[in-house]
Design a protein around this motif. Sequence first.
Motif, PDB file in Angstrom:
ATOM      1  N   ARG A 273      37.324  14.446   2.058  1.00 27.98           N
ATOM      2  CA  ARG A 273      36.274  15.890   0.952  1.00 27.98           C
ATOM      3  C   ARG A 273      34.929  15.386   1.773  1.00 27.98           C
ATOM      4  NH1 ARG A 273      36.106  15.035  -4.842  1.00 27.98           N
ATOM      5  NH2 ARG A 273      34.771  17.215  -4.392  1.00 27.98           N
ATOM      6  N   LEU A 274      34.275  16.605   1.737  1.00 29.09           N
ATOM      7  CA  LEU A 274      32.769  16.923   2.084  1.00 29.09           C
ATOM      8  C   LEU A 274      31.876  17.443   0.628  1.00 29.09           C
ATOM      9  CD1 LEU A 274      32.904  18.057   5.744  1.00 29.09           C
ATOM     10  CD2 LEU A 274      32.361  16.028   5.110  1.00 29.09           C
ATOM     11  N   VAL A 275      31.201  16.583   0.456  1.00 28.41           N
ATOM     12  CA  VAL A 275      30.389  17.033  -0.966  1.00 28.41           C
ATOM     13  C   VAL A 275      28.848  17.439  -0.304  1.00 28.41           C
ATOM     14  CG1 VAL A 275      30.065  16.484  -3.628  1.00 28.41           C
ATOM     15  CG2 VAL A 275      32.339  16.250  -2.370  1.00 28.41           C
ATOM     16  N   GLU A 276      28.328  18.084  -0.869  1.00 30.23           N
ATOM     17  CA  GLU A 276      26.508  18.954  -1.014  1.00 30.23           C
ATOM     18  C   GLU A 276      25.987  18.741  -1.693  1.00 30.23           C
ATOM     19  OE1 GLU A 276      28.916  22.303   2.606  1.00 30.23           O
ATOM     20  OE2 GLU A 276      29.532  21.581   0.839  1.00 30.23           O
ATOM     21  N   SER A 277      25.277  18.576  -1.680  1.00 28.20           N
ATOM     22  CA  SER A 277      24.148  18.911  -2.689  1.00 28.20           C
ATOM     23  C   SER A 277      22.672  18.935  -2.657  1.00 28.20           C
ATOM     24  CB  SER A 277      23.890  17.421  -3.648  1.00 28.20           C
ATOM     25  OG  SER A 277      23.620  16.322  -3.072  1.00 28.20           O
ATOM     26  N   GLY A 278      21.986  19.846  -3.085  1.00 27.16           N
ATOM     27  CA  GLY A 278      20.196  19.562  -2.940  1.00 27.16           C
ATOM     28  C   GLY A 278      20.221  21.046  -3.218  1.00 27.16           C
ATOM     29  N   GLY A 279      21.088  21.729  -2.888  1.00 28.84           N
ATOM     30  CA  GLY A 279      20.385  23.541  -2.851  1.00 28.84           C
ATOM     31  C   GLY A 279      20.072  23.928  -3.964  1.00 28.84           C
TER      32      GLY A 279
ATOM     33  N   TYR B  81      24.493  27.274   3.128  1.00 31.33           N
ATOM     34  CA  TYR B  81      24.002  26.115   4.186  1.00 31.33           C
ATOM     35  C   TYR B  81      25.806  24.702   3.729  1.00 31.33           C
ATOM     36  CZ  TYR B  81      19.585  26.954   4.936  1.00 31.33           C
ATOM     37  OH  TYR B  81      18.583  27.337   5.396  1.00 31.33           O
ATOM     38  N   TYR B  82      26.138  24.761   4.764  1.00 33.41           N
ATOM     39  CA  TYR B  82      27.514  23.876   4.847  1.00 33.41           C
ATOM     40  C   TYR B  82      27.284  23.015   5.891  1.00 33.41           C
ATOM     41  CZ  TYR B  82      29.319  28.718   3.982  1.00 33.41           C
ATOM     42  OH  TYR B  82      30.344  29.829   2.993  1.00 33.41           O
ATOM     43  N   CYS B  83      28.381  21.706   4.984  1.00 31.75           N
ATOM     44  CA  CYS B  83      28.375  20.334   6.403  1.00 31.75           C
ATOM     45  C   CYS B  83      29.350  20.823   6.734  1.00 31.75           C
ATOM     46  CB  CYS B  83      28.104  19.574   5.189  1.00 31.75           C
ATOM     47  SG  CYS B  83      28.724  17.394   4.817  1.00 31.75           S
ATOM     48  N   ASN B  84      28.532  19.799   7.954  1.00 28.23           N
ATOM     49  CA  ASN B  84      30.612  19.752   8.941  1.00 28.23           C
ATOM     50  C   ASN B  84      30.687  18.529   9.302  1.00 28.23           C
ATOM     51  OD1 ASN B  84      31.236  19.608  12.426  1.00 28.23           O
ATOM     52  ND2 ASN B  84      32.699  21.113  10.933  1.00 28.23           N
ATOM     53  N   ALA B  85      31.311  17.837   9.865  1.00 28.90           N
ATOM     54  CA  ALA B  85      31.606  16.643  10.081  1.00 28.90           C
ATOM     55  C   ALA B  85      33.093  16.639  11.613  1.00 28.90           C
ATOM     56  CB  ALA B  85      32.336  15.875   9.434  1.00 28.90           C
TER      57      ALA B  85
ATOM     58  N   LYS C  30      27.428   5.193   5.248  1.00 28.35           N
ATOM     59  CA  LYS C  30      27.615   6.073   3.685  1.00 28.35           C
ATOM     60  C   LYS C  30      28.000   7.237   4.101  1.00 28.35           C
ATOM     61  CE  LYS C  30      24.174   4.190   1.127  1.00 28.35           C
ATOM     62  NZ  LYS C  30      22.859   4.635   0.062  1.00 28.35           N
ATOM     63  N   SER C  31      28.529   6.959   5.349  1.00 28.62           N
ATOM     64  CA  SER C  31      29.099   8.616   5.695  1.00 28.62           C
ATOM     65  C   SER C  31      28.253   9.629   5.357  1.00 28.62           C
ATOM     66  CB  SER C  31      30.625   8.926   5.455  1.00 28.62           C
ATOM     67  OG  SER C  31      31.685   7.752   6.192  1.00 28.62           O
ATOM     68  N   THR C  32      27.042   9.383   5.381  1.00 22.17           N
ATOM     69  CA  THR C  32      26.863  10.838   4.991  1.00 22.17           C
ATOM     70  C   THR C  32      25.320  11.339   4.920  1.00 22.17           C
ATOM     71  OG1 THR C  32      26.583   9.772   2.607  1.00 22.17           O
ATOM     72  CG2 THR C  32      24.947  11.569   2.403  1.00 22.17           C
ATOM     73  N   VAL C  33      25.085  12.493   5.591  1.00 20.43           N
ATOM     74  CA  VAL C  33      24.124  13.471   6.277  1.00 20.43           C
ATOM     75  C   VAL C  33      23.194  13.745   5.511  1.00 20.43           C
ATOM     76  CG1 VAL C  33      25.075  15.582   7.005  1.00 20.43           C
ATOM     77  CG2 VAL C  33      23.919  15.056   8.394  1.00 20.43           C
ATOM     78  N   TYR C  34      21.752  14.004   5.676  1.00 19.18           N
ATOM     79  CA  TYR C  34      20.554  14.744   5.350  1.00 19.18           C
ATOM     80  C   TYR C  34      19.839  15.813   5.915  1.00 19.18           C
ATOM     81  CZ  TYR C  34      21.526   9.855   2.377  1.00 19.18           C
ATOM     82  OH  TYR C  34      21.774   9.198   2.031  1.00 19.18           O
ATOM     83  N   LEU C  35      20.137  16.067   5.456  1.00 11.62           N
ATOM     84  CA  LEU C  35      18.505  17.561   5.765  1.00 11.62           C
ATOM     85  C   LEU C  35      17.738  17.914   4.940  1.00 11.62           C
ATOM     86  CD1 LEU C  35      19.204  19.750   7.878  1.00 11.62           C
ATOM     87  CD2 LEU C  35      19.646  21.485   6.373  1.00 11.62           C
TER      88      LEU C  35
ATOM     89  N   CYS D  52      24.749  15.608   2.518  1.00  6.72           N
ATOM     90  CA  CYS D  52      26.210  15.486   2.435  1.00  6.72           C
ATOM     91  C   CYS D  52      27.006  14.298   2.404  1.00  6.72           C
ATOM     92  CB  CYS D  52      26.862  16.460   3.429  1.00  6.72           C
ATOM     93  SG  CYS D  52      28.380  16.709   4.272  1.00  6.72           S
ATOM     94  N   ALA D  53      27.779  13.501   1.299  1.00  2.00           N
ATOM     95  CA  ALA D  53      28.479  12.569   1.529  1.00  2.00           C
ATOM     96  C   ALA D  53      30.085  12.865   1.822  1.00  2.00           C
ATOM     97  CB  ALA D  53      28.572  11.464   0.168  1.00  2.00           C
ATOM     98  N   ALA D  54      30.733  12.271   3.046  1.00  2.00           N
ATOM     99  CA  ALA D  54      32.034  12.817   3.336  1.00  2.00           C
ATOM    100  C   ALA D  54      32.643  11.359   2.412  1.00  2.00           C
ATOM    101  CB  ALA D  54      31.984  12.152   4.772  1.00  2.00           C
ATOM    102  N   SER D  55      34.020  11.572   1.721  1.00  2.24           N
ATOM    103  CA  SER D  55      35.244  10.835   1.884  1.00  2.24           C
ATOM    104  C   SER D  55      36.145  10.868   1.597  1.00  2.24           C
ATOM    105  CB  SER D  55      34.534  10.868  -0.182  1.00  2.24           C
ATOM    106  OG  SER D  55      35.070  11.892  -0.269  1.00  2.24           O
ATOM    107  N   GLY D  56      36.597   9.666   2.262  1.00  2.00           N
ATOM    108  CA  GLY D  56      38.518   9.840   2.346  1.00  2.00           C
ATOM    109  C   GLY D  56      38.689   8.035   3.364  1.00  2.00           C
ATOM    110  N   SER D  57      39.858   8.247   3.675  1.00  2.00           N
ATOM    111  CA  SER D  57      40.201   6.993   4.654  1.00  2.00           C
ATOM    112  C   SER D  57      39.555   7.950   6.009  1.00  2.00           C
ATOM    113  CB  SER D  57      41.743   7.423   4.233  1.00  2.00           C
ATOM    114  OG  SER D  57      41.814   6.301   5.734  1.00  2.00           O
TER     115      SER D  57
END
Length: 122
Positions: A3-9, A93-97, A75-80, A22-27
């Motif tokens: 899962r990718l979960v965005e925040s901050g908008g 705004y969409y996060c992409n992994a 943390k598998s996290t990206v910031y903008l 945007c934090a990616a979670s899972g295996s």
Amino acid sequence: QVRLVESGGGLVQAGGSLRLSCAASGSIFSINYMGWYRQAPGKQRELVARISSGGSRNYADSVKGRITIARDNAKSTVYLQINSLKPEDTAVYYCNAGGLVNRDSDYLGNYWGQGTQVTVSS
């Protein structure tokens, strides 16, 4: 499951700043590229910025000088960070992994977040 979960908008005045996360979670074992795309009403989704696992960055010409992308691989996290916001930055705004590999060494390809709305008022 990844899962990718965005925040901050949100809603911000022109000239202001926002920081999206945007934090990616899972295996997850590795993610080649993490990035941000945006889609304004009536327009196609476009790349804003992306960053590789090694730190190489690409920015759209329309945002160069105003945007910084950063990544925390642990943390598998990206910031903008978006500065000097303009009304034309208004979009979802969409996060992409991209190039994601899980802990079983399976190549999973690309994942998208659900999107976060950024609205810039003039």
